[in-house]
Write a protein that holds these residues in place. Structure first.
Motif, PDB file in Angstrom:
ATOM      1  N   THR A 173      -9.389   3.333  10.993  1.00 26.01           N
ATOM      2  CA  THR A 173     -10.678   3.884  10.561  1.00 26.01           C
ATOM      3  C   THR A 173     -10.688   4.132   9.063  1.00 26.01           C
ATOM      4  O   THR A 173     -11.672   3.827   8.362  1.00 26.01           O
ATOM      5  CB  THR A 173     -10.970   5.194  11.313  1.00 26.01           C
ATOM      6  N   LYS A 177     -13.141   2.356   6.268  1.00 24.72           N
ATOM      7  CA  LYS A 177     -14.022   3.061   5.338  1.00 24.72           C
ATOM      8  C   LYS A 177     -13.825   2.595   3.906  1.00 24.72           C
ATOM      9  O   LYS A 177     -14.703   2.793   3.059  1.00 24.72           O
ATOM     10  CB  LYS A 177     -13.766   4.563   5.435  1.00 24.72           C
ATOM     11  N   HIS A 178     -12.677   1.985   3.644  1.00 24.33           N
ATOM     12  CA  HIS A 178     -12.390   1.462   2.308  1.00 24.33           C
ATOM     13  C   HIS A 178     -12.571  -0.056   2.237  1.00 24.33           C
ATOM     14  O   HIS A 178     -12.065  -0.715   1.329  1.00 24.33           O
ATOM     15  CB  HIS A 178     -10.973   1.850   1.887  1.00 24.33           C
TER      16      HIS A 178
END
Length: 272
Positions: A173, A177-178
């Protein structure tokens, strides 16, 4: 069994907090020639650093029912509230309650300040610039809440990959997100590389500041304990609570394992 009172619960919280902190901040954990006058903290070995991180991950967790199907919390404690903040999903949730509305003795502003200072720091972020993951041939600058990074690295230090499904999914996760999508089990492949960056690099850098903050908190708990009139404290008819009360009274009569210390300001700056 009688329902535990607020005084019973505070006794349990405080004895547990002292035990958790004393397992981390003690002379057997630090370098043999370490002195509180040093500007930083050094562990005896790399294995001691891993053990400290493992114990810290326990501190950053909260009590849970014995089974996933149960709702009743141990000792009648309130459920922690990770949805409020990361630190509210840790043992600090209970210390916040004690420090704000104590039952055994009078309010201590210094105790609440020490609890809030550590909570605020944990709710901040660790940043790793240009972290290179050779297994997936990706470079990324990662920003992760400190409490989350420290719990993940502690768990990696404790468990084999077969016990790390939750943490592997957290890493998946975080990477997503990056802008990096992990597929086909890549989150497991990079467990070691994540540990290199966030334990060997970030945790070791932050460990001096973490140790100072934990020790400050432990001393403020001690000072609070010294104000408790143990002879007049009323508890319920519970053998375990009675035993914990005796332990807490003994803790009020002896200093924490390590004297107060302050590390150099350079170990309190943002990791670059």
């Amino acid at each position: 069994m009688h329902e535990l009172t607020d005084a019973d619960k505070e006794i349990i919280i405080l004895t547990a907090a002292c035990d958790l902190i004393d397992e981390m901040v003690n002379y057997s954990m630090f370098s043999e020639d370490w002195e509180p006058t040093w500007s930083n903290v050094l562990f005896r070995t790399a294995e001691h650093a891993v053990l400290f991180n493992i114990r810290l991950s326990d501190f950053l967790s909260a009590p849970q029912p014995s089974k996933a199907t149960e709702r009743q919390m141990p000792f009648g404690l309130d459920p922690a509230k990770p949805q409020v903040s990361g630190s509210d999903g840790s043992f600090l949730f209970y210390l916040k309650s004690v420090s704000k509305t104590p039952t055994l003795a009078s309010y201590s502003a210094d105790l609440e300040m020490a609890v809030q200072a550590l909570a605020s720091w944990l709710d901040g972020e660790t940043t790793i610039k240009s972290a290179w993951f050779p297994t997936i041939q990706k470079e990324v600058s990662l920003r992760i809440p400190r409490h989350e990074a420290l719990k993940i690295t502690g768990n990696i230090g404790k468990h084999n990959f077969t016990r790390l499904a939750v943490d592997a999914n957290k890493i998946k996760t975080i990477m997503g997100k990056h802008g990096i999508q992990l597929v086909g089990g890549q989150e497991y492949l990079i467990l070691g590389e994540f540990q290199d960056w966030f334990h060997d690099h970030a945790f070791i850098y932050q460990s001096s500041h973490i140790s100072e903050q934990l020790n400050t908190l432990r001393w403020e708990i001690y000072r609070y304990l010294k104000t408790i009139p143990f002879s007049t404290v009323k508890i319920s008819e519970n053998f375990f609570v009675e035993g914990q009360k005796r332990i807490l009274e003994q803790l009020s009569k002896r200093h924490p394992p390590v004297p107060p210390f302050t590390v150099d300001q350079s170990f309190k700056t943002q990791l670059c």
